[in-house]
Design a protein around this motif. Structure first.
Motif, PDB file in Angstrom:
ATOM      1  N   GLY A   2      38.289 -41.173  -1.526  1.00 22.14           N
ATOM      2  CA  GLY A   2      37.467 -40.873  -2.696  1.00 22.14           C
ATOM      3  C   GLY A   2      36.044 -40.476  -2.362  1.00 22.14           C
ATOM      4  O   GLY A   2      35.238 -40.246  -3.268  1.00 22.14           O
ATOM      5  N   GLY A   3      35.691 -40.427  -1.071  1.00 24.02           N
ATOM      6  CA  GLY A   3      34.352 -39.994  -0.687  1.00 24.02           C
ATOM      7  C   GLY A   3      33.547 -41.000   0.111  1.00 24.02           C
ATOM      8  O   GLY A   3      32.328 -40.881   0.204  1.00 24.02           O
ATOM      9  N   VAL A   4      34.212 -42.008   0.676  1.00 19.88           N
ATOM     10  CA  VAL A   4      33.561 -43.042   1.509  1.00 19.88           C
ATOM     11  C   VAL A   4      32.478 -43.754   0.697  1.00 19.88           C
ATOM     12  O   VAL A   4      31.292 -43.748   1.034  1.00 19.88           O
ATOM     13  N   LEU A   5      32.911 -44.392  -0.376  1.00 19.82           N
ATOM     14  CA  LEU A   5      31.998 -45.036  -1.322  1.00 19.82           C
ATOM     15  C   LEU A   5      32.231 -46.543  -1.345  1.00 19.82           C
ATOM     16  O   LEU A   5      33.247 -47.017  -1.850  1.00 19.82           O
ATOM     17  N   PRO A   6      31.297 -47.351  -0.807  1.00 25.57           N
ATOM     18  CA  PRO A   6      31.440 -48.806  -0.882  1.00 25.57           C
ATOM     19  C   PRO A   6      31.275 -49.299  -2.317  1.00 25.57           C
ATOM     20  O   PRO A   6      30.488 -48.752  -3.095  1.00 25.57           O
ATOM     21  N   LEU A   7      32.029 -50.344  -2.654  1.00 26.21           N
ATOM     22  CA  LEU A   7      31.851 -50.986  -3.951  1.00 26.21           C
ATOM     23  C   LEU A   7      30.614 -51.867  -3.935  1.00 26.21           C
ATOM     24  O   LEU A   7      30.091 -52.218  -2.877  1.00 26.21           O
ATOM     25  N   GLU A   8      30.143 -52.223  -5.118  1.00 27.83           N
ATOM     26  CA  GLU A   8      29.020 -53.147  -5.232  1.00 27.83           C
ATOM     27  C   GLU A   8      29.524 -54.585  -5.124  1.00 27.83           C
ATOM     28  O   GLU A   8      30.546 -54.943  -5.719  1.00 27.83           O
ATOM     29  N   LYS A   9      28.803 -55.399  -4.368  1.00 26.77           N
ATOM     30  CA  LYS A   9      29.234 -56.765  -4.089  1.00 26.77           C
ATOM     31  C   LYS A   9      29.398 -57.583  -5.368  1.00 26.77           C
ATOM     32  O   LYS A   9      30.384 -58.320  -5.517  1.00 26.77           O
ATOM     33  N   ASP A  10      28.472 -57.469  -6.291  1.00 24.34           N
ATOM     34  CA  ASP A  10      28.545 -58.247  -7.531  1.00 24.34           C
ATOM     35  C   ASP A  10      29.798 -57.903  -8.325  1.00 24.34           C
ATOM     36  O   ASP A  10      30.443 -58.791  -8.903  1.00 24.34           O
ATOM     37  N   PHE A  11      30.146 -56.625  -8.353  1.00 28.09           N
ATOM     38  CA  PHE A  11      31.344 -56.181  -9.071  1.00 28.09           C
ATOM     39  C   PHE A  11      32.597 -56.788  -8.449  1.00 28.09           C
ATOM     40  O   PHE A  11      33.482 -57.299  -9.158  1.00 28.09           O
ATOM     41  N   VAL A  12      32.679 -56.756  -7.143  1.00 27.79           N
ATOM     42  CA  VAL A  12      33.839 -57.305  -6.448  1.00 27.79           C
ATOM     43  C   VAL A  12      33.946 -58.803  -6.689  1.00 27.79           C
ATOM     44  O   VAL A  12      35.023 -59.325  -7.005  1.00 27.79           O
ATOM     45  N   GLN A  13      32.841 -59.510  -6.556  1.00 33.91           N
ATOM     46  CA  GLN A  13      32.866 -60.963  -6.716  1.00 33.91           C
ATOM     47  C   GLN A  13      33.208 -61.374  -8.135  1.00 33.91           C
ATOM     48  O   GLN A  13      33.975 -62.312  -8.351  1.00 33.91           O
ATOM     49  N   GLU A  14      32.651 -60.687  -9.114  1.00 34.30           N
ATOM     50  CA  GLU A  14      32.929 -61.029 -10.517  1.00 34.30           C
ATOM     51  C   GLU A  14      34.384 -60.736 -10.860  1.00 34.30           C
ATOM     52  O   GLU A  14      35.033 -61.511 -11.573  1.00 34.30           O
ATOM     53  N   THR A  15      34.909 -59.628 -10.340  1.00 31.81           N
ATOM     54  CA  THR A  15      36.313 -59.310 -10.579  1.00 31.81           C
ATOM     55  C   THR A  15      37.224 -60.374  -9.969  1.00 31.81           C
ATOM     56  O   THR A  15      38.173 -60.835 -10.608  1.00 31.81           O
ATOM     57  N   ALA A  16      36.929 -60.772  -8.733  1.00 31.06           N
ATOM     58  CA  ALA A  16      37.732 -61.803  -8.074  1.00 31.06           C
ATOM     59  C   ALA A  16      37.673 -63.122  -8.844  1.00 31.06           C
ATOM     60  O   ALA A  16      38.684 -63.833  -8.967  1.00 31.06           O
ATOM     61  N   LYS A  17      36.522 -63.451  -9.382  1.00 38.19           N
ATOM     62  CA  LYS A  17      36.361 -64.687 -10.151  1.00 38.19           C
ATOM     63  C   LYS A  17      37.200 -64.656 -11.419  1.00 38.19           C
ATOM     64  O   LYS A  17      37.887 -65.638 -11.755  1.00 38.19           O
ATOM     65  N   ILE A  18      37.173 -63.540 -12.124  1.00 37.64           N
ATOM     66  CA  ILE A  18      37.971 -63.404 -13.348  1.00 37.64           C
ATOM     67  C   ILE A  18      39.458 -63.502 -13.023  1.00 37.64           C
ATOM     68  O   ILE A  18      40.225 -64.158 -13.740  1.00 37.64           O
ATOM     69  N   CYS A  19      39.870 -62.857 -11.936  1.00 41.01           N
ATOM     70  CA  CYS A  19      41.269 -62.912 -11.532  1.00 41.01           C
ATOM     71  C   CYS A  19      41.702 -64.351 -11.265  1.00 41.01           C
ATOM     72  O   CYS A  19      42.782 -64.777 -11.691  1.00 41.01           O
ATOM     73  N   ALA A  20      40.868 -65.105 -10.577  1.00 37.56           N
ATOM     74  CA  ALA A  20      41.205 -66.502 -10.278  1.00 37.56           C
ATOM     75  C   ALA A  20      41.324 -67.324 -11.556  1.00 37.56           C
ATOM     76  O   ALA A  20      42.236 -68.152 -11.696  1.00 37.56           O
ATOM     77  N   GLU A  21      40.425 -67.098 -12.497  1.00 33.89           N
ATOM     78  CA  GLU A  21      40.440 -67.844 -13.756  1.00 33.89           C
ATOM     79  C   GLU A  21      41.670 -67.548 -14.594  1.00 33.89           C
ATOM     80  O   GLU A  21      42.191 -68.425 -15.289  1.00 33.89           O
TER      81      GLU A  21
END
Length: 387
Positions: free
Chosen positions: A195-214
């Motif tokens: 997709g263009g060598v684009l890192p995700l934002e850390k806060d987005f990844v962490q918040e998504t992982a938290k919601i998934c766990a919940e």
């Protein structure tokens, strides 16, 4: 006919090849049939972890060739068991399923995610997997369906149902998608490679992982390209402070032979049972022996070297004429150039340097141990090509 003519006559026209026939190589240096030597900054698209013809890898593969080249997964083999143990101990994952490619690793991740929800909540109760717009997860029908890019969604339909795409780094869109769908999993790359060598934002990844766990949703990380030391840690998710439920990887772990790995964490470790999945060649002992050789050497010294090489590339290119920006992590870098990326790649090729492209960027994926002098020489060529 020469190789170029034979290729065009008999091989499906699916690749826009550079006009070079590679005949041999050592490390990051490749030799073409034209007699030229090329510095390779692509490593087979992040596959040749320690370069071409790596002696330790060759020795491991050759030794296994002399024992048994293949047996079905109805029997045990030591290289496969050893590789699974190493992966689990290095990551904290609990089980591994072996396939032959990144797409197969992602197919397995999709099956694990849906079966986990089916076993726990009833078949069809939670069928949806959320992926990101601009993602890339493979070229099978299911992994194309998971891929969030319209450009790949032509001519091959109908696609597999049950995938919803949200914009990367948009946590509100992610929350809405989870609320509005019966979701079993969220799958994402920490750096969107194709997709263009684009890192995700850390806060987005962490918040998504938290919601998934919940919500008991499996959090799946695609490390096909980002994994195995490529980004400066063994797996890229380590830099984002999350622990996935499922991790897929391939490419660099094989060192040049085809292997895919789907690692499954504690929550879903018992999801796959006898006959629920399988692969004739998955975990082939030769490929597994090669992967053991690669993984056993991905220590902190190598990872620190990846970060050092990253810093060198950035320091040489940042602010250079014709360079508009640099994205990525470790030795997975995208260079936004004023000239078209394809034009820059062609100019580099002419001067003996092999680079890749991704969307509008020049993409660099060199061997993790590329000698510093060769790397400097290649980046100087790239700088000149950008002007």
């Amino acid at each position: 006919m020469n190789v170029f003519e034979t290729d065009k006559t008999y091989i499906a026209n699916t690749y826009k090849r550079f006009p070079v026939e590679i005949v041999e190589g050592k490390g990051a240096l490749l030799k073409g049939s034209d007699g030229k030597t090329y510095i390779d900054l692509g490593s087979g698209i992040a596959v040749n972890t320690f370069g071409v013809n790596d002696e330790q890898w060759v020795a491991a593969v050759t030794a296994q060739l002399g024992l048994v080249s293949h047996t079905s997964n109805l029997y045990y083999t030591a290289p496969q068991a050893k590789l699974a143990e190493m992966l689990c101990k290095r990551t904290g994952m609990k089980k591994v399923f072996f396939g032959n490619s990144g797409a197969e690793a992602n197919e397995c991740a999709i099956k694990v995610t849906r079966k986990y929800a089916s076993d726990k909540y009833g078949e069809g109760a939670r069928p949806t997997i959320i992926t990101l717009i601009n993602s890339f997860h493979g070229r099978t029908i299911a992994t194309l369906s998971a891929t969030g890019q319209d450009v790949f969604h032509h001519s091959f339909g109908p696609f597999v149902e049950g995938f919803v795409y949200v914009p990367a780094n948009d946590i509100d869109a992610m929350k809405a998608a989870i609320e509005n769908n019966a979701v079993c999993g969220v799958m994402m790359e920490m750096v969107q490679g194709e997709g263009g060598v684009l890192p995700l934002e850390k806060d987005f990844v962490q918040e998504t992982a938290k919601i998934c766990a919940e919500k008991d949703i499996l959090f799946v990380v695609d490390e096909v390209q980002t994994g195995n030391g490529r980004t400066g840690t063994l797996y890229a998710y380590e830099q984002f402070g999350v622990t996935p439920d499922v991790v897929s990887t391939a490419k660099g772990i094989g060192g040049g032979l085809p292997i895919g790995c789907c690692m499954i964490g504690e929550k879903a470790q018992d999801t796959l049972g006898a006959s629920s999945h399988g692969s004739t060649f998955g975990g082939n002992p030769i490929c597994a022996a090669g992967a053991v050789s690669i993984l056993s050497r991905l220590d902190e010294t190598v990872l620190a070297g990846v970060r050092e090489r990253h810093d060198l590339i950035v320091s040489m290119l940042e602010g250079a004429e014709g360079v508009k920006g640099i994205t990525g992590l470790g030795l997975m870098l995208g260079i936004q150039t004023e000239k078209p990326a394809g034009e820059v790649a062609a100019a580099c090729l002419e001067k003996g340097v092999l680079v890749l492209t991704a969307k509008t960027k020049v993409r660099l994926l060199p061997a993790l141990n590329i000698p510093m002098d060769q790397l400097k020489q290649a980046i100087e060529v790239l700088k000149a090509a950008c002007c």
